[in-house]
Design an enzyme around this catalytic site. Structure first.
Site, short mmCIF file in Angstrom:
data_model
loop_
_atom_site.label_atom_id
_atom_site.label_comp_id
_atom_site.label_asym_id
_atom_site.label_seq_id
_atom_site.Cartn_x
_atom_site.Cartn_y
_atom_site.Cartn_z
N GLN A 1 5.42 7.86 7.75
CA GLN A 1 5.84 7.34 9.06
C GLN A 1 5.19 8.06 10.24
OE1 GLN A 1 7.32 4.57 9.30
NE2 GLN A 1 8.23 4.33 7.27
N ASP B 1 5.63 14.32 3.50
CA ASP B 1 5.53 12.86 3.45
C ASP B 1 5.21 12.38 4.87
OD1 ASP B 1 6.17 10.18 3.75
OD2 ASP B 1 7.79 10.23 2.29
N LYS C 1 0.89 1.00 6.03
CA LYS C 1 1.77 1.24 7.19
C LYS C 1 0.95 1.58 8.43
CE LYS C 1 5.56 3.07 4.38
NZ LYS C 1 6.59 2.04 4.38
N HIS D 1 13.33 9.89 1.73
CA HIS D 1 13.08 8.54 1.19
C HIS D 1 13.11 8.66 -0.34
CE1 HIS D 1 10.68 4.99 0.12
NE2 HIS D 1 10.91 4.53 1.33
N CYS E 1 15.76 2.64 1.53
CA CYS E 1 15.35 3.57 0.45
C CYS E 1 15.79 5.00 0.77
CB CYS E 1 13.84 3.53 0.19
SG CYS E 1 13.23 1.92 -0.29
#
Ligand SMILES: Cc1ncc(COP(=O)(O)O)c(C=O)c1O
Length: 393
Positions: A191, A188, A214, A112, A350
């Site tokens: 998600q 990261d 999120k 991303h 992104c």
């Protein structure tokens, strides 16, 4: 898991009962419990934290620190290892600016922009070598990671789950490889944290980043986790009030982590809201949430594959589904779906270099979560069929 019952907790679905909101990888909707926790904080407990000596201020500090403990417990960390930031992007920028290390930077092709740009800028400034691990079948290729990560690597920054493919990357192998070569790993988890249980100690990961919005929480609050010893060696990203032990004309002594990294007044109500979001998720159970997401994405993939002219990119175990309708621009697909009250994301998400690598200008992304129903899936599939008719492809 009863999504119909869960929907009742979300004011947005009370306003729009037939809304198929399937853009949860961008941000999730907020339950009443989270909205109330933020509103109640402002109504009953509002004061600045870590400063005032009166009871209201002490209580606000306790509530803020209790939120930090909640987050720490949720990811298997200690409270002192949890830094509140604005979002994943800020966590990546904080680290890229503060971390001092020898050697090059290894990213993944599917990164991303949020992780990619922070580290690319640092590589440019410091003249560090930058490498990208390739993608294979919608996952980071472990074989290529073995080639790219070597003794000259200082930092490996990758995603736990890609926001385009939605499948878990082989991060256990990547972490092992990085550590064998003396490199640090920044994961990261934007998600993954909303969908699956994560234990930072079990993973032995050095840093992780994720966003509250999120995972049912408010916007403007996110988390950077770092191993205690590593955080102690980091310089602050921003300086100002609330992050110092003492300031004299001739010298400044910074606070210990995590407060060293929280300069100025924080998003206190945001942290409180994130804590309420974690309570909500824990009540449902992450295993149940993950199973529900996989069940819906399974149905979506099956349904899409049965439609001629649709190409599904995501692999079997993905928590979201990216696809293209051959001959139709992804924006047009999203537009037709929007007319049927189906919200999906269209574009490069992104992750422009990844789409360039795939030879695509963009894709359509469907990301279900706890309040999505089989009815939402049916509406989506009907909508996609309509796209084919409208554009006559
Ligand atoms: C994998 C991944 N990383 C980072 C981000 C950036 O998150 P935020 O905008 O909350 O900083 C996103 C958001 O879509 C994402 O999907």
């Amino acid at each position: 898991m009863d999504p119909e019952k869960i929907r009742k907790d979300f004011p947005i679905f009370r306003e729009r009962p037939d809304f198929a909101y399937l853009d949860n990888a961008a941000t999730t909707q907020k339950p009443e419990q989270v909205i109330d926790s933020v509103s109640n904080f402002y109504r009953k407990n509002n004061a600045n934290t870590g400063r005032g000596l009166y009871k209201l201020a002490n209580d606000a500090t306790k509530i803020y620190e209790a939120s930090r403990e909640k987050v720490a417990d949720f990811i298997g960390a200690e409270a002192g290892e949890v830094i509140f930031v604005r979002n994943t992007t800020e966590a990546e920028n904080l680290l890229a600016s503060s971390l001092e290390f020898e050697g090059g930077i290894v990213l993944s092709e599917m990164a991303h922009h949020s992780e990619q740009l922070a580290w690319r800028r640092e590589a440019g400034k410091e003249g560090k070598e930058l490498k990208y691990i390739e993608t294979k079948n919608g996952e980071i290729s472990l074989e290529d990671a073995e080639i790219k990560i070597d003794q000259n690597t200082g930092v490996v920054a990758v995603s736990h789950i890609s926001n385009v493919f939605g499948a878990k990357n082989p991060i256990e192998g990547i972490i092992e490889l990085a550590h064998e070569n003396g490199a640090l790993v920044i994961l990261d988890c934007a998600q993954s944290v909303p969908h699956m249980s994560i234990d930072v100690k079990e993973l032995d990961v050095d840093f992780i980043a994720f966003s509250g919005h999120k995972m049912l929480g408010p916007t403007g609050v996110g988390v950077l986790y770092g191993k205690k010893d590593l955080l102690r060696g980091l310089n602050p990203y921003q300086v100002g009030g609330g992050m110092v032990k003492s300031v004299k004309k001739e010298r400044v002594r910074y606070s210990d982590p995590p407060h060293r990294f929280e300069a100025g007044t924080q998003n206190i109500a945001g942290a409180v809201g994130l804590s309420a979001a974690i309570d909500y998720i824990k009540k449902l159970g992450l295993e149940e949430i993950h199973a529900h997401d996989l069940r819906l994405t399974g149905k979506i993939k099956k349904g899409l594959r049965e439609i001629e002219g649709v190409n599904v990119l995501s692999s079997e175990k993905s928590i979201l589904v990216s696809f293209e309708v051959c001959g139709v621009h992804p924006h047009d697909v999203a537009e037709v779906l929007s007319q049927k009250s189906v919200a999906v994301r269209a574009g490069n998400h992104c992750a422009q270099p990844l789409h360039e690598e795939l030879g695509m200008s963009g894709t359509v992304r469907v990301a279900p979560y706890i309040y999505n129903t089989e009815k939402d899936v049916e509406k989506l599939l009907e909508g996609v069929k309509e796209v084919l008719e409208v554009f006559d492809v």
